[in-house]
Motif scaffolding. Structure first.
Motif, PDB file in Angstrom:
ATOM      1  N   ARG A 393       0.813  -1.308   0.020  1.00 36.97           N
ATOM      2  CA  ARG A 393       0.189   0.088  -0.078  1.00 36.97           C
ATOM      3  C   ARG A 393       0.784   1.184  -0.162  1.00 36.97           C
ATOM      4  O   ARG A 393       0.771   2.088  -0.617  1.00 36.97           O
ATOM      5  CB  ARG A 393      -0.961  -0.018   1.322  1.00 36.97           C
ATOM      6  CG  ARG A 393      -1.953   1.314   1.196  1.00 36.97           C
ATOM      7  CD  ARG A 393      -2.865   0.994   2.495  1.00 36.97           C
ATOM      8  NE  ARG A 393      -2.243   0.926   3.687  1.00 36.97           N
ATOM      9  CZ  ARG A 393      -2.145  -0.232   4.537  1.00 36.97           C
ATOM     10  NH1 ARG A 393      -2.909  -1.549   3.923  1.00 36.97           N
ATOM     11  NH2 ARG A 393      -1.483  -0.384   5.641  1.00 36.97           N
ATOM     12  N   ARG A 396       2.304   1.786  -3.552  1.00 35.98           N
ATOM     13  CA  ARG A 396       1.225   1.945  -4.342  1.00 35.98           C
ATOM     14  C   ARG A 396       1.195   3.516  -3.988  1.00 35.98           C
ATOM     15  O   ARG A 396       1.210   4.469  -5.123  1.00 35.98           O
ATOM     16  CB  ARG A 396      -0.124   1.443  -4.217  1.00 35.98           C
ATOM     17  CG  ARG A 396      -1.335   2.094  -5.277  1.00 35.98           C
ATOM     18  CD  ARG A 396      -2.593   1.716  -4.475  1.00 35.98           C
ATOM     19  NE  ARG A 396      -2.664   2.275  -3.248  1.00 35.98           N
ATOM     20  CZ  ARG A 396      -3.566   1.736  -2.409  1.00 35.98           C
ATOM     21  NH1 ARG A 396      -4.384   0.885  -2.766  1.00 35.98           N
ATOM     22  NH2 ARG A 396      -3.717   2.488  -1.331  1.00 35.98           N
ATOM     23  N   ASP A 397       1.228   4.260  -2.907  1.00 37.13           N
ATOM     24  CA  ASP A 397       1.172   5.632  -2.681  1.00 37.13           C
ATOM     25  C   ASP A 397       2.267   6.404  -3.456  1.00 37.13           C
ATOM     26  O   ASP A 397       2.281   7.453  -3.579  1.00 37.13           O
ATOM     27  CB  ASP A 397       1.041   6.032  -1.355  1.00 37.13           C
ATOM     28  CG  ASP A 397      -0.328   5.386  -0.549  1.00 37.13           C
ATOM     29  OD1 ASP A 397      -1.355   4.969  -1.394  1.00 37.13           O
ATOM     30  OD2 ASP A 397      -0.542   5.316   0.312  1.00 37.13           O
ATOM     31  N   THR A 475      -4.727  10.293   1.744  1.00 35.71           N
ATOM     32  CA  THR A 475      -5.656   9.540   0.813  1.00 35.71           C
ATOM     33  C   THR A 475      -7.201   9.543   1.511  1.00 35.71           C
ATOM     34  O   THR A 475      -8.078   8.694   1.124  1.00 35.71           O
ATOM     35  CB  THR A 475      -5.337   7.990   0.856  1.00 35.71           C
ATOM     36  OG1 THR A 475      -5.226   7.463   2.223  1.00 35.71           O
ATOM     37  CG2 THR A 475      -3.811   7.960   0.385  1.00 35.71           C
ATOM     38  N   ARG A 477     -11.017  10.913   2.064  1.00 31.50           N
ATOM     39  CA  ARG A 477     -11.734  11.306   0.807  1.00 31.50           C
ATOM     40  C   ARG A 477     -12.833  12.229   1.364  1.00 31.50           C
ATOM     41  O   ARG A 477     -13.049  12.281   2.600  1.00 31.50           O
ATOM     42  CB  ARG A 477     -12.844  10.176   0.341  1.00 31.50           C
ATOM     43  CG  ARG A 477     -12.140   9.070  -0.235  1.00 31.50           C
ATOM     44  CD  ARG A 477     -12.594   7.857  -0.891  1.00 31.50           C
ATOM     45  NE  ARG A 477     -13.568   7.238   0.108  1.00 31.50           N
ATOM     46  CZ  ARG A 477     -14.397   6.298  -0.071  1.00 31.50           C
ATOM     47  NH1 ARG A 477     -14.873   5.951  -1.256  1.00 31.50           N
ATOM     48  NH2 ARG A 477     -14.960   5.271   0.876  1.00 31.50           N
ATOM     49  N   ARG A 521      -5.662  13.601  -6.182  1.00 28.85           N
ATOM     50  CA  ARG A 521      -5.511  12.711  -6.676  1.00 28.85           C
ATOM     51  C   ARG A 521      -6.548  12.526  -7.874  1.00 28.85           C
ATOM     52  O   ARG A 521      -6.176  11.673  -8.961  1.00 28.85           O
ATOM     53  CB  ARG A 521      -5.582  11.420  -5.726  1.00 28.85           C
ATOM     54  CG  ARG A 521      -4.576  11.303  -4.716  1.00 28.85           C
ATOM     55  CD  ARG A 521      -4.367   9.938  -4.158  1.00 28.85           C
ATOM     56  NE  ARG A 521      -3.049   9.808  -3.353  1.00 28.85           N
ATOM     57  CZ  ARG A 521      -2.704   8.916  -2.636  1.00 28.85           C
ATOM     58  NH1 ARG A 521      -3.469   7.678  -2.938  1.00 28.85           N
ATOM     59  NH2 ARG A 521      -1.659   8.769  -1.895  1.00 28.85           N
ATOM     60  N   ALA A 599      -5.811   2.653 -10.149  1.00 30.68           N
ATOM     61  CA  ALA A 599      -5.771   2.187  -8.653  1.00 30.68           C
ATOM     62  C   ALA A 599      -6.556   3.556  -7.899  1.00 30.68           C
ATOM     63  O   ALA A 599      -6.833   3.194  -7.005  1.00 30.68           O
ATOM     64  CB  ALA A 599      -4.113   2.179  -8.484  1.00 30.68           C
ATOM     65  N   ILE A 600      -6.085   4.872  -8.496  1.00 31.66           N
ATOM     66  CA  ILE A 600      -6.723   5.800  -7.670  1.00 31.66           C
ATOM     67  C   ILE A 600      -8.344   5.596  -7.637  1.00 31.66           C
ATOM     68  O   ILE A 600      -8.912   5.758  -6.694  1.00 31.66           O
ATOM     69  CB  ILE A 600      -6.203   7.193  -8.243  1.00 31.66           C
ATOM     70  CG1 ILE A 600      -4.767   7.237  -8.025  1.00 31.66           C
ATOM     71  CG2 ILE A 600      -7.096   8.388  -7.601  1.00 31.66           C
ATOM     72  CD1 ILE A 600      -4.323   8.492  -8.694  1.00 31.66           C
ATOM     73  N   ASP A 602     -10.304   3.020  -8.184  1.00 32.72           N
ATOM     74  CA  ASP A 602     -10.611   2.134  -7.389  1.00 32.72           C
ATOM     75  C   ASP A 602     -10.815   2.479  -5.885  1.00 32.72           C
ATOM     76  O   ASP A 602     -11.572   1.733  -5.121  1.00 32.72           O
ATOM     77  CB  ASP A 602      -9.616   0.681  -7.519  1.00 32.72           C
ATOM     78  CG  ASP A 602     -10.110   0.069  -9.001  1.00 32.72           C
ATOM     79  OD1 ASP A 602     -11.109   0.313  -9.644  1.00 32.72           O
ATOM     80  OD2 ASP A 602      -9.111  -0.658  -9.544  1.00 32.72           O
ATOM     81  N   GLU A 603      -9.780   2.942  -5.574  1.00 31.34           N
ATOM     82  CA  GLU A 603      -9.401   3.543  -4.021  1.00 31.34           C
ATOM     83  C   GLU A 603     -10.666   4.269  -3.751  1.00 31.34           C
ATOM     84  O   GLU A 603     -10.994   4.125  -2.686  1.00 31.34           O
ATOM     85  CB  GLU A 603      -8.054   4.243  -3.886  1.00 31.34           C
ATOM     86  CG  GLU A 603      -8.011   4.666  -2.236  1.00 31.34           C
ATOM     87  CD  GLU A 603      -6.730   5.591  -2.437  1.00 31.34           C
ATOM     88  OE1 GLU A 603      -6.160   5.692  -1.201  1.00 31.34           O
ATOM     89  OE2 GLU A 603      -6.009   5.761  -3.456  1.00 31.34           O
TER      90      GLU A 603
END
Length: 640
Positions: A393, A396-397, A475, A477, A521, A599-600, A602-603
């Motif tokens: 993780r 990925r970031d 990350t 939201r 993002r 990936a963004i 989906d997150e």
């Protein structure tokens, strides 16, 4: 009672057949179990190799745009034009020192067209680069010929290893723009190598010639996996890549595959050996299996050495268990047959069955103890898997942030052009203002100062867009207005759009179209998709246009980005979201933009899909990328 000879022969034959069956079962079980454990182990090692490779590539991506940004300062071309000016040399030294300190680099320095260093961040330190000639270094030669030079090796002056990046320094503009020198940076990978030593794996990073330059075993650094050819040794000595290292082979006994596997050799690189007979520190010499994975732009490979003894022991245990189980089955069958014989035979059969039951209970107890140990080991592996997921993780970031920095590196030339025009105007207006002050013309002076203020505001707006995009945001939201995100993304790619000669039309977006995402993002997703659409439309012969539309479907928001390019080929569609797969020419992309964007999205609980215009209503004839996100109804304040 005397046993009949024929019965005795039958008993012996039956025993031989049962024994042969048990041995065959054990052999088949050994082969199947060894294949299973080896394949499982290989998959685990491949995942770890990918993790090591992605982590290193992420770290290298941090440095990719630094030399280009450093080359933009005007003090460097001035020094290259007047190399003997002490004031310019002091200013260049101070600037390069600031670059080195702020970017946490080992060094930053500038060289003239002959390779001589004129200024460096370590000008006031022992081992300064100033005055040294590095024209023989590959990174200088590649920067002069190809525009970018990359190299890893031992410093010719400091004798310390590092990763070198170099780009040209130019002056002038347009057709009159010419190269006047080269600026280079040097970054240390010592911290990454220290982390390898704590990983628990035997990990080597090797170059095209299979020479290890990073290693979890320090004693194996600058050792070749196999003996070097004379040509490779001469080339390494000519570039002094590893200084005075002897480059001896880890082992003269190595097993090679019969075919060159693409996973074992980089572009134009040597195939690595499958197995090595080496002696790790504190252990005796033994054979190790070598697993490879390509990494980085220089033909490097990550090599992980594994001992197959554990797989063989597990397979042997499975074979013994299978043979014992087969023998037990035959014993039960034999006991059942004895049950129908005479009373005496029945008693003997009952005794044999009781003995078999006792053996079975003992085996069950042993198996239970083994399963308990296996369960404990499985729990430890689950904990390790949780750690691996956390690392993945974080990686990925880091990859997402590296994608943003890579995009900024690609946009650097356009942003520089956008800043150079108002900067040149400010300089002209400033000169005029001085003259007007001398001529006592206050009204004209006021107009000049007003124009200077407007141009400064324009440059500030450009810089604020770049700073906001480069920020490494959390990350979490929050409600985000789609109209604002599209506006920010279009501002970032404006120079690229102008250079490509493509028109971007954005259909009206209502202010209440709000999604649940991260502002920075989601802007990165729009920047990636809009940049791809502009590149595809620029290849069109006639109509060069990109259309952005937004629609609300129930509780979701769909943003469609359509281009007028050639569309997506069928063989490309299935691999579109694979890492490092790109249809762009070499040097135009790494193949990570769509992977990072997916990936963004989906997150954020959304969905990213691609299709051709014949499956949509855009009418442009090219490809269409659709971003679908969760809609929120809360009102948000528009970001400026």
């Amino acid at each position: 009672m005397k046993t009949h000879p024929m019965r005795r022969i039958r008993h012996v034959a039956t025993a031989v057949a049962v024994l042969a069956c048990c041995i065959a079962t054990a052999g088949l079980a050994y082969v199947a179990a060894l294949h299973y454990y080896s394949r499982t182990h290989a998959n685990e090692v491949a995942q770890r190799a990918s993790l090591y490779a992605l982590t290193l590539e992420s770290q290298l991506a941090r440095y990719e745009s630094l030399p280009r940004i450093a080359a933009l300062d005007p003090v460097l071309p001035r020094l290259l034009a007047k190399p003997g000016d002490p004031a310019l040399q002091r200013a260049a030294n101070a600037y390069l020192k600031a670059v080195q300190t702020n970017a946490d680099l080992s060094a930053a320095y500038v060289m003239d067209m002959s390779g001589k260093t004129l200024a460096a961040s370590n000008w006031d330190e022992e081992g300064s680069f100033v005055g040294f000639d590095y024209a023989f270094r590959p990174y200088f030669i590649d920067a002069m010929k190809r525009g970018t030079g990359r190299f890893y090796g031992v410093g010719n002056t400091t004798k310390k290893a590092g990763y070198f990046l170099a780009v040209p320094v130019s002056e002038g503009s347009g057709a009159a723009r010419r190269m006047v020198g080269v600026v280079a940076i040097k970054a240390s990978l010592d911290d990454y190598e220290s982390a390898l030593a704590k990983s628990g794996d035997i990990v080597l990073f090797v170059d095209r010639d299979n020479v290890a330059f990073l290693s979890s075993v320090p004693a194996w650094r600058y050792r070749a996996l196999a003996p070097l050819s004379d040509a490779a040794r001469r080339a390494l000595q000519q570039t002094q890549q590893y200084g005075d290292a002897s480059l001896v082979a880890l082992s003269t006994r190595a097993a090679m595959t019969e075919r060159a596997d693409a996973a074992q050799s980089g572009p134009e690189g040597q195939v690595g050996p499958d197995k090595l007979f080496v002696a790790p520190p504190g252990q005796g010499s033994k054979w190790f299996h070598v697993h490879y994975r390509p990494v980085g732009p220089l033909g490097w490979k990550v090599a992980i050495l594994t001992d197959d003894a554990d797989d063989e022991r597990s397979a042997m245990f499975a074979a013994i268990s299978a043979g014992a189980a087969t023998a037990l089955v035959f014993a039960l069958i034999w006991a059942a047959r004895l049950r129908n014989s005479r009373n005496q035979e029945r008693l003997r059969a009952r005794a044999a069955l009781q003995q078999a039951q006792r053996d079975l209970e003992q085996r069950i107890a042993e198996r239970t103890a083994e399963l308990t140990r296996a369960n404990t080991a499985l729990e430890e592996k689950v904990d390790a898997l949780d750690d691996a997921r956390r690392i993945l993780r974080d990686t990925r970031d880091t990859a997402i942030q590296a994608g943003k920095l890579a995009a900024l590196g690609q946009m650097a030339a356009g942003i520089t052009h956008e800043l150079n025009q108002p900067l040149a105007a400010v300089m002209t207006l400033s000169s005029n203002a001085i003259r007007m002050t001398e001529l006592d013309r206050p009204e004209d002076l006021k107009k000049n100062l007003t124009l200077i203020n407007e141009l400064a505001a324009r440059m500030g707006k450009i810089i604020s867009h770049v700073k906001a995009f480069a920020r490494n945001d959390a990350t979490s939201r929050e409600p985000v207005a789609i109209a604002d995100s599209l506006q920010q993304a279009l501002a970032l790619i404006e120079s690229h759009r102008k250079a490509a000669g493509v028109t971007v039309r954005v259909a009206s977006v209502p202010d209440d179209v709000v999604v649940l995402a991260s502002p920075i993002r989601i802007e990165q997703v729009f920047v990636n998709l809009l940049t791809n659409a502009i590149d595809a439309s620029a290849a069109a012969a006639a109509r060069r246009e990109v259309l952005v539309t937004t629609e609300i479907v129930d509780t979701r928001v769909r943003i469609s980005i359509a281009d007028s390019g050639p569309g997506i080929a069928p063989h490309t569609m299935s691999r579109l979201f694979e890492p490092f797969y790109t249809t762009k020419p070499s040097g135009k992309g790494l193949g990570l933009g769509l992977v990072i964007s997916q990936a963004i999205v989906d997150e954020f609980g959304g969905r990213l899909e691609a299709k051709n215009s014949r499956d949509a209503d855009s009418g442009l004839g090219g490809a269409v990328f659709v971003v679908e996100l969760q809609r929120v109804t809360e009102k948000v304040t528009t970001r400026l």
